[in-house]
Scaffold this motif. Structure first.
Motif, mmCIF file in Angstrom:
data_model
loop_
_atom_site.group_PDB
_atom_site.id
_atom_site.type_symbol
_atom_site.label_atom_id
_atom_site.label_comp_id
_atom_site.label_asym_id
_atom_site.label_seq_id
_atom_site.Cartn_x
_atom_site.Cartn_y
_atom_site.Cartn_z
ATOM 1 N N UNK A 347 -18.625 2.760 -10.732
ATOM 2 C CA UNK A 347 -17.173 2.649 -10.528
ATOM 3 C C UNK A 347 -16.441 3.772 -11.262
ATOM 4 N N UNK A 348 -15.442 4.336 -10.623
ATOM 5 C CA UNK A 348 -14.684 5.443 -11.196
ATOM 6 C C UNK A 348 -13.606 4.899 -12.127
ATOM 7 N N UNK A 349 -13.702 5.233 -13.397
ATOM 8 C CA UNK A 349 -12.709 4.817 -14.390
ATOM 9 C C UNK A 349 -12.199 6.057 -15.104
ATOM 10 N N UNK A 350 -10.879 6.239 -15.084
ATOM 11 C CA UNK A 350 -10.276 7.448 -15.641
ATOM 12 C C UNK A 350 -9.834 7.302 -17.089
ATOM 13 N N UNK A 351 -9.591 6.081 -17.540
ATOM 14 C CA UNK A 351 -9.105 5.899 -18.906
ATOM 15 C C UNK A 351 -8.482 4.532 -19.085
ATOM 16 N N UNK A 352 -7.566 4.444 -20.042
ATOM 17 C CA UNK A 352 -6.885 3.197 -20.386
ATOM 18 C C UNK A 352 -5.410 3.299 -20.008
ATOM 19 N N UNK A 353 -4.842 2.192 -19.581
ATOM 20 C CA UNK A 353 -3.398 2.175 -19.374
ATOM 21 C C UNK A 353 -2.712 2.273 -20.737
ATOM 22 N N UNK A 356 -2.747 -1.031 -22.469
ATOM 23 C CA UNK A 356 -4.094 -1.363 -22.959
ATOM 24 C C UNK A 356 -4.385 -0.629 -24.261
ATOM 25 N N UNK A 357 -4.016 0.649 -24.312
ATOM 26 C CA UNK A 357 -4.266 1.418 -25.530
ATOM 27 C C UNK A 357 -3.435 0.887 -26.700
ATOM 28 N N UNK A 358 -2.224 0.452 -26.426
ATOM 29 C CA UNK A 358 -1.389 -0.138 -27.478
ATOM 30 C C UNK A 358 -2.069 -1.364 -28.078
ATOM 31 N N UNK A 359 -2.668 -2.198 -27.226
ATOM 32 C CA UNK A 359 -3.350 -3.398 -27.714
ATOM 33 C C UNK A 359 -4.540 -3.012 -28.580
ATOM 34 N N UNK A 360 -5.289 -2.010 -28.143
ATOM 35 C CA UNK A 360 -6.430 -1.559 -28.925
ATOM 36 C C UNK A 360 -5.991 -1.085 -30.312
ATOM 37 N N UNK A 361 -4.896 -0.355 -30.371
ATOM 38 C CA UNK A 361 -4.425 0.172 -31.653
ATOM 39 C C UNK A 361 -3.923 -0.944 -32.558
ATOM 40 N N UNK A 387 -7.882 2.588 -14.046
ATOM 41 C CA UNK A 387 -7.484 2.475 -15.440
ATOM 42 C C UNK A 387 -7.842 1.086 -15.974
ATOM 43 N N UNK A 388 -8.358 1.028 -17.193
ATOM 44 C CA UNK A 388 -8.628 -0.257 -17.830
ATOM 45 C C UNK A 388 -7.295 -0.877 -18.215
ATOM 46 N N UNK A 389 -7.091 -2.106 -17.795
ATOM 47 C CA UNK A 389 -5.785 -2.740 -17.905
ATOM 48 C C UNK A 389 -5.614 -3.521 -19.206
ATOM 49 N N UNK A 390 -4.364 -3.900 -19.440
ATOM 50 C CA UNK A 390 -4.005 -4.723 -20.597
ATOM 51 C C UNK A 390 -4.733 -6.067 -20.570
ATOM 52 N N UNK A 391 -4.811 -6.698 -19.392
ATOM 53 C CA UNK A 391 -5.439 -8.016 -19.290
ATOM 54 C C UNK A 391 -6.935 -7.947 -19.584
ATOM 55 N N UNK A 393 -8.423 -5.853 -21.629
ATOM 56 C CA UNK A 393 -8.566 -5.711 -23.079
ATOM 57 C C UNK A 393 -8.352 -7.053 -23.763
ATOM 58 N N UNK A 394 -7.303 -7.772 -23.363
ATOM 59 C CA UNK A 394 -7.024 -9.082 -23.971
ATOM 60 C C UNK A 394 -8.179 -10.048 -23.769
ATOM 61 N N UNK A 395 -8.727 -10.078 -22.566
ATOM 62 C CA UNK A 395 -9.850 -10.982 -22.285
ATOM 63 C C UNK A 395 -11.086 -10.601 -23.100
ATOM 64 N N UNK A 396 -11.348 -9.313 -23.205
ATOM 65 C CA UNK A 396 -12.514 -8.865 -23.968
ATOM 66 C C UNK A 396 -12.369 -9.204 -25.445
ATOM 67 N N UNK A 397 -11.152 -9.053 -25.975
ATOM 68 C CA UNK A 397 -10.916 -9.407 -27.376
ATOM 69 C C UNK A 397 -11.112 -10.897 -27.605
ATOM 70 N N UNK A 398 -10.670 -11.716 -26.644
ATOM 71 C CA UNK A 398 -10.874 -13.163 -26.776
ATOM 72 C C UNK A 398 -12.360 -13.494 -26.710
ATOM 73 N N UNK A 399 -13.084 -12.831 -25.823
ATOM 74 C CA UNK A 399 -14.527 -13.063 -25.722
ATOM 75 C C UNK A 399 -15.241 -12.680 -27.012
ATOM 76 N N UNK A 400 -14.792 -11.579 -27.602
ATOM 77 C CA UNK A 400 -15.416 -11.144 -28.848
ATOM 78 C C UNK A 400 -15.196 -12.159 -29.960
ATOM 79 N N UNK A 401 -13.977 -12.693 -30.040
ATOM 80 C CA UNK A 401 -13.675 -13.646 -31.100
ATOM 81 C C UNK A 401 -14.420 -14.953 -30.911
ATOM 82 N N UNK A 402 -14.860 -15.219 -29.668
ATOM 83 C CA UNK A 402 -15.575 -16.459 -29.395
ATOM 84 C C UNK A 402 -17.084 -16.313 -29.552
ATOM 85 N N UNK A 403 -17.551 -15.125 -29.893
ATOM 86 C CA UNK A 403 -18.983 -14.915 -30.025
ATOM 87 C C UNK A 403 -19.524 -15.647 -31.246
ATOM 88 N N UNK A 404 -20.856 -15.768 -31.307
ATOM 89 C CA UNK A 404 -21.499 -16.446 -32.418
ATOM 90 C C UNK A 404 -21.168 -15.749 -33.734
#
Length: 468
Positions: A347-353, A356-361, A387-391, A393-404
């Motif tokens: 899949x072609x991905x050019x970067x972050x919206x 999305x980058x604001x959330x990462x920072x 572009x990787x979207x805000x949603x 990033x938010x979902x991935x962060x929630x998944x990370x926090x739910x990890x073991x």
């Protein structure tokens, strides 16, 4: 835009900006405004001319008109993305072409400005583009210095200061201790020290002291002779010998068993090791770099780490900052992990919206760089847009926090829950609870203190003292 739990980035205003427009008057006006703000400006009256300037000017940002004779702004953007995918582009547009500009941002253009625009709007957008987008660090311009630290991705002031200190201590042969939270890149820094040292042509070996069972640690580091124990069917050269002349990195040194710490101390003092089952010691010449996320001074107080070994290892201490303390590096790191991750997808991905980058920072990043990498990889795996979207990033962060949780976190949680259940069952009777737990009262009280549990609070009648 303010950042949560972080300082605003210092803008030294020495960034370079390339302006592209076939309207000479607008080009001149933009140049005056941005030059007055302290930016270095180059101007091009066509996209073709801009591509030529890019070869030598190396800007941190390109601002281009959308509609131009010949190659338009989007065609220029595509060319720039092929050559310099991390270089942000802002598109200027008239009211009638706003839908085209919105489409452009979905393809990876950083933002668009609708003409006519105010000076403050221009400056704010420029500042955001430079702040949010990954650019090559301007620190460590010396080519020799870049060679040893080329895999350390950073442009932050705190990391620049640390790397200057790192290069200096790398020239000596003293033992080093790297202290930092998990996931910050301790081994990467240790490798950089090795590459900057006089031992760089020799071997660099890393071992995680927490991952090797206690009964195998001595054999792994010092080696063993044939027949030394069951399964030792041939001589084995330990890591000290195999790394002779080079650098040995002992990760998570704080988890090394006390019984082995005295043997390591002796090896460091005598500069020799004795393989398991041998009666002869072997001289070795290695530089030791140790690392830990633990507070070793507290471990010394708790009698879980030897004080003499601590001072032998900690001739010089370097502290790697948490990711939340170097937020300027997040766009650069995120883009790096994206570039690596998209090699595994069609899949072609050019970067972050921008959102999305604001959330990462802004994110807290308790797992530091390792967590950021996992989040980016999750987003790449699930993305269906350029572009990787805000949603995402938010979902991935929630998944990370739910990890073991980590093993240490899980063990502490179990201890806390177990002790609380014991006290509740015995109604705060410490003697009875200690007996059930098969621990003496002194040790049991230490456990209660460690987890901030008060036996009195578990009494049905708090006026009756618990038995101790």
């Amino acid at each position: 835009m303010a950042l949560t739990n972080s300082k605003k980035f210092d803008q030294q205003k020495n960034e370079k900006i390339l302006l592209v427009d076939d309207d000479p008057s607008l080009l001149r006006l933009l140049g005056i405004r941005l030059s007055a703000a302290g930016y270095q400006i180059e101007s091009a009256n066509s996209a073709k001319m801009a591509l030529g300037i890019l070869e030598t000017f190396h800007p941190q940002l390109v601002i281009s008109d959308l509609r131009m004779e010949g190659m338009d702004g989007m065609a220029l953007f595509e060319k720039i993305r092929q050559q310099q995918p991390n270089l942000p582009v802002i598109i200027m547009t008239a009211h009638g072409t706003i839908p085209d500009a919105i489409s452009a941002t979905k393809q990876g253009v950083f933002s668009f400005l609708t003409k006519p625009f105010e000076s403050q709007e221009l400056l704010s957008t420029v500042q955001e583009a430079i702040r949010l987008q990954p650019q090559n660090s301007t620190h460590n311009t010396d080519k020799k210095a870049d060679l040893w630290r080329k895999k350390i991705i950073s442009r932050s002031a705190v990391m620049s200061s640390l790397l200057q200190q790192t290069y200096q201590v790398a020239q000596s042969d003293f033992s080093l201790l790297i202290h930092s939270p998990s996931g910050t890149g301790k081994e990467l820094l240790a490798k950089a020290i090795h590459l900057a040292s006089k031992r760089h042509q020799k071997k660099f070996t890393a071992i995680n002291c927490a991952a090797i069972p206690e009964q195998l640690l001595e054999s792994e580091l010092f080696g063993h002779c044939k027949g030394a124990f069951t399964g030792a069917d041939k001589n084995h050269q330990g890591l000290f010998q195999s790394t002779d002349g080079g650098t040995l990195f002992l990760d998570e040194i704080g988890d090394m068993p006390m019984s082995f710490q005295v043997k390591l101390l002796r090896a460091l003092q005598e500069k020799e090791v004795r393989p398991v089952g041998s009666t002869q010691s072997v001289k070795v010449d290695v530089r030791i770099i140790a690392a830990t996320h633990k507070n070793l001074q507290q471990a010394i107080i708790d009698k879980s780490f030897r004080e003499d070994l601590y001072y032998r290892l900690n001739v010089v201490e370097l502290t790697l900052p948490a990711l939340s303390e170097r937020r300027e590096d997040i766009p650069l790191l995120a883009q790096h992990f994206l570039t690596v991750a998209i090699k595994s997808t069609t899949h072609k991905i050019n970067g972050f919206s921008q959102a999305a980058m604001e959330i990462l920072i802004r994110a807290e990043w308790p797992g530091n760089i390792r967590q950021l990498q996992n989040v980016v990889e999750q987003c790449v795996a699930l993305s269906t847009e350029p572009l990787i979207s805000e949603s995402l990033i938010n979902n991935a962060l929630r998944n990370e926090s739910a990890q073991l949780p980590s093993f240490q976190e899980a063990r502490e949680q179990f201890e806390r829950d177990y002790l609380a259940k014991l006290l509740k069952t015995t109604e705060g009777n410490v003697s009875q609870a200690a007996k059930i737990a098969q621990r003496n009262r002194t040790e049991f009280y230490k456990l209660l203190k460690k987890h901030h549990l008060n036996a009195e609070s578990f009494r049905v009648d708090n006026n009756i003292p618990s038995q101790a």
